[in-house]
Design a protein around this motif. Sequence first.
Motif, PDB file in Angstrom:
ATOM      1  N   ASP A   1       0.824  -1.212   0.000  1.00 22.73           N
ATOM      2  CA  ASP A   1       0.000   0.000   0.000  1.00 22.73           C
ATOM      3  C   ASP A   1       0.857   1.260   0.000  1.00 22.73           C
ATOM      4  N   LEU A   2       0.436   2.245  -0.804  1.00 22.42           N
ATOM      5  CA  LEU A   2       1.043   3.568  -0.794  1.00 22.42           C
ATOM      6  C   LEU A   2      -0.045   4.585  -0.483  1.00 22.42           C
ATOM      7  N   TYR A   3       0.131   5.345   0.596  1.00 19.51           N
ATOM      8  CA  TYR A   3      -0.801   6.397   0.996  1.00 19.51           C
ATOM      9  C   TYR A   3      -0.170   7.733   0.606  1.00 19.51           C
ATOM     10  N   LEU A   4      -0.817   8.440  -0.302  1.00 24.41           N
ATOM     11  CA  LEU A   4      -0.251   9.653  -0.880  1.00 24.41           C
ATOM     12  C   LEU A   4      -0.706  10.896  -0.120  1.00 24.41           C
ATOM     13  N   LEU A   5       0.247  11.712   0.266  1.00 26.31           N
ATOM     14  CA  LEU A   5       0.025  12.971   0.995  1.00 26.31           C
ATOM     15  C   LEU A   5      -0.873  12.799   2.224  1.00 26.31           C
ATOM     16  N   PRO A   6      -0.584  11.798   3.068  1.00 24.99           N
ATOM     17  CA  PRO A   6      -1.468  11.548   4.205  1.00 24.99           C
ATOM     18  C   PRO A   6      -1.434  12.623   5.286  1.00 24.99           C
ATOM     19  N   ALA A   7      -0.323  13.349   5.380  1.00 21.68           N
ATOM     20  CA  ALA A   7      -0.207  14.337   6.457  1.00 21.68           C
ATOM     21  C   ALA A   7       0.412  15.636   5.942  1.00 21.68           C
ATOM     22  N   LEU A   8       0.127  15.971   4.700  1.00 20.13           N
ATOM     23  CA  LEU A   8       0.662  17.196   4.120  1.00 20.13           C
ATOM     24  C   LEU A   8       0.105  18.406   4.859  1.00 20.13           C
ATOM     25  N   PRO A   9       0.968  19.280   5.370  1.00 18.39           N
ATOM     26  CA  PRO A   9       0.469  20.511   5.995  1.00 18.39           C
ATOM     27  C   PRO A   9       0.075  21.503   4.897  1.00 18.39           C
ATOM     28  N   ARG A  10      -1.145  21.347   4.387  1.00 25.33           N
ATOM     29  CA  ARG A  10      -1.613  22.093   3.216  1.00 25.33           C
ATOM     30  C   ARG A  10      -1.513  23.611   3.369  1.00 25.33           C
ATOM     31  N   ASP A  11      -1.697  24.096   4.590  1.00 23.92           N
ATOM     32  CA  ASP A  11      -1.619  25.544   4.805  1.00 23.92           C
ATOM     33  C   ASP A  11      -0.182  26.056   4.750  1.00 23.92           C
ATOM     34  N   LYS A  12       0.798  25.198   5.027  1.00 24.13           N
ATOM     35  CA  LYS A  12       2.205  25.609   5.028  1.00 24.13           C
ATOM     36  C   LYS A  12       2.908  25.264   3.713  1.00 24.13           C
ATOM     37  N   TRP A  13       2.567  24.123   3.126  1.00 22.64           N
ATOM     38  CA  TRP A  13       3.206  23.639   1.903  1.00 22.64           C
ATOM     39  C   TRP A  13       2.136  23.466   0.826  1.00 22.64           C
ATOM     40  N   ALA A  14       1.578  24.525   0.339  1.00 28.54           N
ATOM     41  CA  ALA A  14       0.496  24.447  -0.645  1.00 28.54           C
ATOM     42  C   ALA A  14       0.961  23.817  -1.948  1.00 28.54           C
ATOM     43  N   ASN A  15       2.183  24.078  -2.358  1.00 31.87           N
ATOM     44  CA  ASN A  15       2.712  23.572  -3.621  1.00 31.87           C
ATOM     45  C   ASN A  15       4.076  22.961  -3.393  1.00 31.87           C
ATOM     46  N   GLY A  16       4.352  21.876  -4.119  1.00 38.00           N
ATOM     47  CA  GLY A  16       5.679  21.285  -4.001  1.00 38.00           C
ATOM     48  C   GLY A  16       5.825  20.005  -4.775  1.00 38.00           C
ATOM     49  N   CYS A  17       7.036  19.528  -4.848  1.00 31.12           N
ATOM     50  CA  CYS A  17       7.382  18.255  -5.490  1.00 31.12           C
ATOM     51  C   CYS A  17       8.515  17.611  -4.704  1.00 31.12           C
ATOM     52  N   VAL A  18       8.508  16.304  -4.673  1.00 30.40           N
ATOM     53  CA  VAL A  18       9.600  15.535  -4.092  1.00 30.40           C
ATOM     54  C   VAL A  18       9.886  14.402  -5.062  1.00 30.40           C
ATOM     55  N   LYS A  19      11.154  14.166  -5.306  1.00 27.67           N
ATOM     56  CA  LYS A  19      11.553  13.112  -6.240  1.00 27.67           C
ATOM     57  C   LYS A  19      12.434  12.096  -5.538  1.00 27.67           C
ATOM     58  N   GLY A  20      12.214  10.830  -5.860  1.00 32.78           N
ATOM     59  CA  GLY A  20      13.095   9.765  -5.411  1.00 32.78           C
ATOM     60  C   GLY A  20      12.836   9.202  -4.038  1.00 32.78           C
ATOM     61  N   LEU A  21      11.630   9.383  -3.496  1.00 42.22           N
ATOM     62  CA  LEU A  21      11.320   8.765  -2.195  1.00 42.22           C
ATOM     63  C   LEU A  21      11.275   7.252  -2.358  1.00 42.22           C
ATOM     64  N   LYS A  22      11.914   6.554  -1.474  1.00 42.64           N
ATOM     65  CA  LYS A  22      11.922   5.088  -1.506  1.00 42.64           C
ATOM     66  C   LYS A  22      10.824   4.569  -0.592  1.00 42.64           C
ATOM     67  N   ALA A  23       9.874   3.875  -1.185  1.00 44.07           N
ATOM     68  CA  ALA A  23       8.761   3.298  -0.423  1.00 44.07           C
ATOM     69  C   ALA A  23       9.022   1.818  -0.192  1.00 44.07           C
ATOM     70  N   ARG A  24       8.322   1.261   0.777  1.00 44.53           N
ATOM     71  CA  ARG A  24       8.420  -0.176   1.018  1.00 44.53           C
ATOM     72  C   ARG A  24       7.886  -0.914  -0.207  1.00 44.53           C
ATOM     73  N   GLY A  25       8.349  -2.131  -0.409  1.00 44.56           N
ATOM     74  CA  GLY A  25       7.915  -2.903  -1.568  1.00 44.56           C
ATOM     75  C   GLY A  25       8.770  -2.648  -2.801  1.00 44.56           C
TER      76      GLY A  25
END
Length: 124
Positions: free
Chosen positions: A40-64
Amino acid sequence: PSKLKASLQVRIVFMIDNSVILVLAFGAVAEMLVQSTIKDLYLLPALPRDKWANGCVKGLKARGGVTVNICWQEGDLHEVGLWSKDQNSLQRLHYRGTTIKASISSGRVYTFNRQLKCVKTYSL
């Protein structure tokens, strides 16, 4: 000489402690953006939307064995790219109550939009 040696040992320990803190902080930020289990991949589960309205992250290593690139705009998922170099996998993607199953073939990149529809795929 012994005071100098003790002073150097304290400095080295302090530098190691700061490095560990940075690694732990990065891990916490990564978990805010993508939480994962082997299937399972849960996308943006705890994004602080009021602080980080826009952004990108590349290369995160997920389980699996999956690597994740993720972008968001105005606090909402814009697109997410997934790939695995070494193994095929079946992942469940979760975003704001929507869940889909994605078959990830080794050596291919899959791009999903905010509705979790696969909009593009290509070879690594």
